[in-house]
Write a protein that holds these residues in place. Structure first.
Motif, mmCIF file in Angstrom:
data_model
loop_
_atom_site.group_PDB
_atom_site.id
_atom_site.type_symbol
_atom_site.label_atom_id
_atom_site.label_comp_id
_atom_site.label_asym_id
_atom_site.label_seq_id
_atom_site.Cartn_x
_atom_site.Cartn_y
_atom_site.Cartn_z
ATOM 1 N N PHE A 1 0.819 -1.037 0.264
ATOM 2 C CA PHE A 1 -0.125 0.038 0.073
ATOM 3 C C PHE A 1 0.641 1.447 -0.118
ATOM 4 C CE2 PHE A 1 -3.166 -3.150 1.799
ATOM 5 C CZ PHE A 1 -3.952 -3.076 0.857
ATOM 6 N N LYS A 2 1.941 1.301 0.674
ATOM 7 C CA LYS A 2 2.760 2.469 0.652
ATOM 8 C C LYS A 2 4.468 2.042 0.340
ATOM 9 C CE LYS A 2 -0.305 5.494 2.238
ATOM 10 N NZ LYS A 2 -0.355 6.645 1.652
ATOM 11 N N PRO A 3 4.667 1.723 -0.611
ATOM 12 C CA PRO A 3 5.898 1.315 -1.040
ATOM 13 C C PRO A 3 7.248 2.129 -0.801
ATOM 14 C CG PRO A 3 4.817 1.909 -3.243
ATOM 15 C CD PRO A 3 3.775 1.924 -1.891
ATOM 16 N N GLN A 4 6.788 3.331 -0.996
ATOM 17 C CA GLN A 4 7.992 4.513 -0.491
ATOM 18 C C GLN A 4 8.355 4.452 1.024
ATOM 19 O OE1 GLN A 4 10.779 6.056 -1.395
ATOM 20 N NE2 GLN A 4 9.788 7.265 -2.872
ATOM 21 N N ALA A 5 7.264 4.280 1.988
ATOM 22 C CA ALA A 5 7.509 4.078 3.363
ATOM 23 C C ALA A 5 7.957 2.875 3.445
ATOM 24 C CB ALA A 5 6.069 4.467 4.173
ATOM 25 N N GLY A 6 7.558 1.757 2.829
ATOM 26 C CA GLY A 6 8.081 0.285 2.914
ATOM 27 C C GLY A 6 9.455 0.353 2.596
ATOM 28 N N ARG A 7 10.010 0.766 1.451
ATOM 29 C CA ARG A 7 11.246 0.904 1.278
ATOM 30 C C ARG A 7 12.260 1.450 2.397
ATOM 31 N NH1 ARG A 7 14.938 4.552 -2.425
ATOM 32 N NH2 ARG A 7 13.523 6.230 -1.892
ATOM 33 N N ILE A 8 12.000 2.556 2.778
ATOM 34 C CA ILE A 8 12.487 3.050 4.009
ATOM 35 C C ILE A 8 12.562 2.021 5.224
ATOM 36 C CG2 ILE A 8 12.450 5.002 5.800
ATOM 37 C CD1 ILE A 8 11.275 6.739 3.370
ATOM 38 N N VAL A 9 11.347 1.474 5.599
ATOM 39 C CA VAL A 9 11.243 0.634 6.681
ATOM 40 C C VAL A 9 12.129 -0.394 6.465
ATOM 41 C CG1 VAL A 9 9.770 -0.983 8.249
ATOM 42 C CG2 VAL A 9 9.160 1.515 7.621
ATOM 43 N N THR A 10 12.231 -0.964 5.235
ATOM 44 C CA THR A 10 12.942 -2.355 4.804
ATOM 45 C C THR A 10 14.503 -1.970 4.911
ATOM 46 O OG1 THR A 10 11.140 -3.030 3.297
ATOM 47 C CG2 THR A 10 13.448 -4.061 3.082
ATOM 48 N N GLY A 11 14.927 -0.871 4.120
ATOM 49 C CA GLY A 11 16.106 -0.338 4.332
ATOM 50 C C GLY A 11 16.934 -0.107 5.730
ATOM 51 N N VAL A 12 16.219 0.392 6.506
ATOM 52 C CA VAL A 12 16.371 0.655 7.907
ATOM 53 C C VAL A 12 16.530 -0.608 8.711
ATOM 54 C CG1 VAL A 12 15.810 1.844 10.153
ATOM 55 C CG2 VAL A 12 15.594 3.066 7.863
ATOM 56 N N PHE A 13 15.522 -1.337 8.302
ATOM 57 C CA PHE A 13 15.630 -2.867 9.014
ATOM 58 C C PHE A 13 16.819 -3.515 8.775
ATOM 59 C CE2 PHE A 13 14.793 -7.511 8.145
ATOM 60 C CZ PHE A 13 14.436 -7.736 9.615
ATOM 61 N N PHE A 14 17.373 -3.595 7.284
ATOM 62 C CA PHE A 14 18.607 -4.170 7.163
ATOM 63 C C PHE A 14 19.696 -3.522 7.901
ATOM 64 C CE2 PHE A 14 16.323 -6.685 4.110
ATOM 65 C CZ PHE A 14 17.170 -7.826 4.308
ATOM 66 N N LEU A 15 19.648 -2.511 7.822
ATOM 67 C CA LEU A 15 20.944 -1.593 8.786
ATOM 68 C C LEU A 15 20.730 -2.077 10.384
ATOM 69 C CD1 LEU A 15 20.650 1.769 6.827
ATOM 70 C CD2 LEU A 15 22.342 -0.047 6.841
ATOM 71 N N LEU A 16 19.626 -1.880 10.682
ATOM 72 C CA LEU A 16 19.445 -2.285 12.155
ATOM 73 C C LEU A 16 19.879 -3.580 12.642
ATOM 74 C CD1 LEU A 16 15.942 -0.562 13.130
ATOM 75 C CD2 LEU A 16 18.485 0.081 13.977
ATOM 76 N N MET A 17 19.454 -4.548 11.546
ATOM 77 C CA MET A 17 19.820 -6.197 11.885
ATOM 78 C C MET A 17 21.281 -6.187 12.026
ATOM 79 S SD MET A 17 17.453 -7.777 12.609
ATOM 80 C CE MET A 17 18.149 -9.376 12.448
ATOM 81 N N ALA A 18 22.052 -5.350 10.793
ATOM 82 C CA ALA A 18 23.534 -5.497 10.764
ATOM 83 C C ALA A 18 24.215 -4.931 11.960
ATOM 84 C CB ALA A 18 23.925 -4.473 9.557
ATOM 85 N N TRP A 19 23.728 -3.651 12.382
ATOM 86 C CA TRP A 19 24.374 -2.971 13.296
ATOM 87 C C TRP A 19 23.897 -3.037 14.865
ATOM 88 C CZ3 TRP A 19 29.075 -1.284 12.488
ATOM 89 C CH2 TRP A 19 29.319 -1.120 10.985
ATOM 90 N N ALA A 20 22.397 -2.985 15.135
ATOM 91 C CA ALA A 20 22.105 -3.444 16.312
ATOM 92 C C ALA A 20 22.312 -4.839 16.798
ATOM 93 C CB ALA A 20 20.681 -2.871 16.381
ATOM 94 N N VAL A 21 22.081 -5.569 16.053
ATOM 95 C CA VAL A 21 22.063 -6.900 16.307
ATOM 96 C C VAL A 21 23.284 -7.963 16.006
ATOM 97 C CG1 VAL A 21 21.104 -9.449 15.843
ATOM 98 C CG2 VAL A 21 19.439 -7.209 15.692
ATOM 99 N N ASN A 22 23.749 -7.749 14.887
ATOM 100 C CA ASN A 22 24.857 -8.672 14.360
ATOM 101 C C ASN A 22 26.456 -7.814 15.069
ATOM 102 O OD1 ASN A 22 23.511 -10.917 13.235
ATOM 103 N ND2 ASN A 22 23.494 -9.506 11.380
ATOM 104 N N VAL A 23 26.306 -6.497 14.976
ATOM 105 C CA VAL A 23 27.611 -6.183 15.528
ATOM 106 C C VAL A 23 27.390 -6.432 17.135
ATOM 107 C CG1 VAL A 23 28.742 -3.976 16.337
ATOM 108 C CG2 VAL A 23 27.855 -4.266 13.800
ATOM 109 N N THR A 24 26.470 -6.352 17.562
ATOM 110 C CA THR A 24 26.313 -6.637 19.188
ATOM 111 C C THR A 24 26.887 -8.277 19.451
ATOM 112 O OG1 THR A 24 24.398 -5.027 19.291
ATOM 113 C CG2 THR A 24 24.677 -6.826 21.082
ATOM 114 N N VAL A 25 26.323 -8.892 18.405
ATOM 115 C CA VAL A 25 26.654 -10.628 18.629
ATOM 116 C C VAL A 25 28.206 -10.530 18.516
ATOM 117 C CG1 VAL A 25 26.354 -12.946 17.475
ATOM 118 C CG2 VAL A 25 24.349 -11.353 18.087
ATOM 119 N N LEU A 26 28.559 -9.909 17.594
ATOM 120 C CA LEU A 26 30.228 -9.769 17.235
ATOM 121 C C LEU A 26 30.856 -9.479 18.324
ATOM 122 C CD1 LEU A 26 32.311 -10.242 14.880
ATOM 123 C CD2 LEU A 26 31.880 -7.862 14.192
ATOM 124 N N LEU A 27 30.591 -8.371 19.106
ATOM 125 C CA LEU A 27 31.295 -7.859 20.198
ATOM 126 C C LEU A 27 30.944 -8.575 21.527
ATOM 127 C CD1 LEU A 27 30.856 -4.002 19.390
ATOM 128 C CD2 LEU A 27 32.544 -5.645 18.835
#
Length: 167
Positions: free
Chosen positions: A25-51
């Protein structure tokens, strides 16, 4: 297996269904949420596990559905968690940045995100809903994104120019 309604399976399924609706329904907003989701998974989750506990990543696939996944997690990832987690952080960061960019780069990021979601599915029961997330991300392919998120944000701060003849 899980005693509560709020468990990893229902939470990831709910997130995937919300993303499906948002990207439809809102692809522009969805794109932003999707991109931010991948960045959060990388930096908030996987960097935390890494450290904090890099060995944790190998445990996630210890009971994978496919034998090749169990072998990979138990033999390869268990021996080399730091370089492989680092590669995962770089990959997810790249996917997030690509999705937040513009033009063909968004499409590359979307295809990489779809492939990653489908790759994750056999890792375990908690990832069983990732095909729904892959479908949600795939809905972004219906849209053209001619401006990056940075350009969109920058455009919010530009002064509005009055049309000729108006004063």
């Amino acid at each position: 297996m899980y005693d509560s309604l709020f468990n990893p399976i229902t939470v990831t399924l709910a997130f995937s269904l919300i993303m499906l609706a948002l990207n439809y329904f809102k692809p522009q907003a969805g794109r932003i949420v999707t991109g931010v989701f991948f960045l959060l998974m990388a930096w908030a989750v996987n960097v935390t596990v890494l450290l904090t506990n890099p060995a944790l990543i190998a445990e996630t696939g210890a009971h994978a559905f496919l034998p090749v996944y169990r072998w990979f997690f138990n033999e390869v990832l268990a021996r080399y968690p730091v370089p492989l987690l680092t590669a995962l952080v770089v990959f997810e960061t790249s996917v997030g940045v690509l999705i937040l960019s513009k033009g063909k780069w968004v499409r590359y990021g979307v295809f990489a995100a779809i492939a990653f979601c489908l790759w994750l599915t056999p890792v375990g029961i908690e990832e069983i809903s990732t095909p729904v997330l892959a479908l949600a991300v795939g809905l972004l392919l219906r849209q053209r994104f001619d401006r990056s998120v940075i350009e969109m944000i920058g455009g919010m701060f530009k002064p509005k120019v009055a049309a000729a003849g108006q004063g």
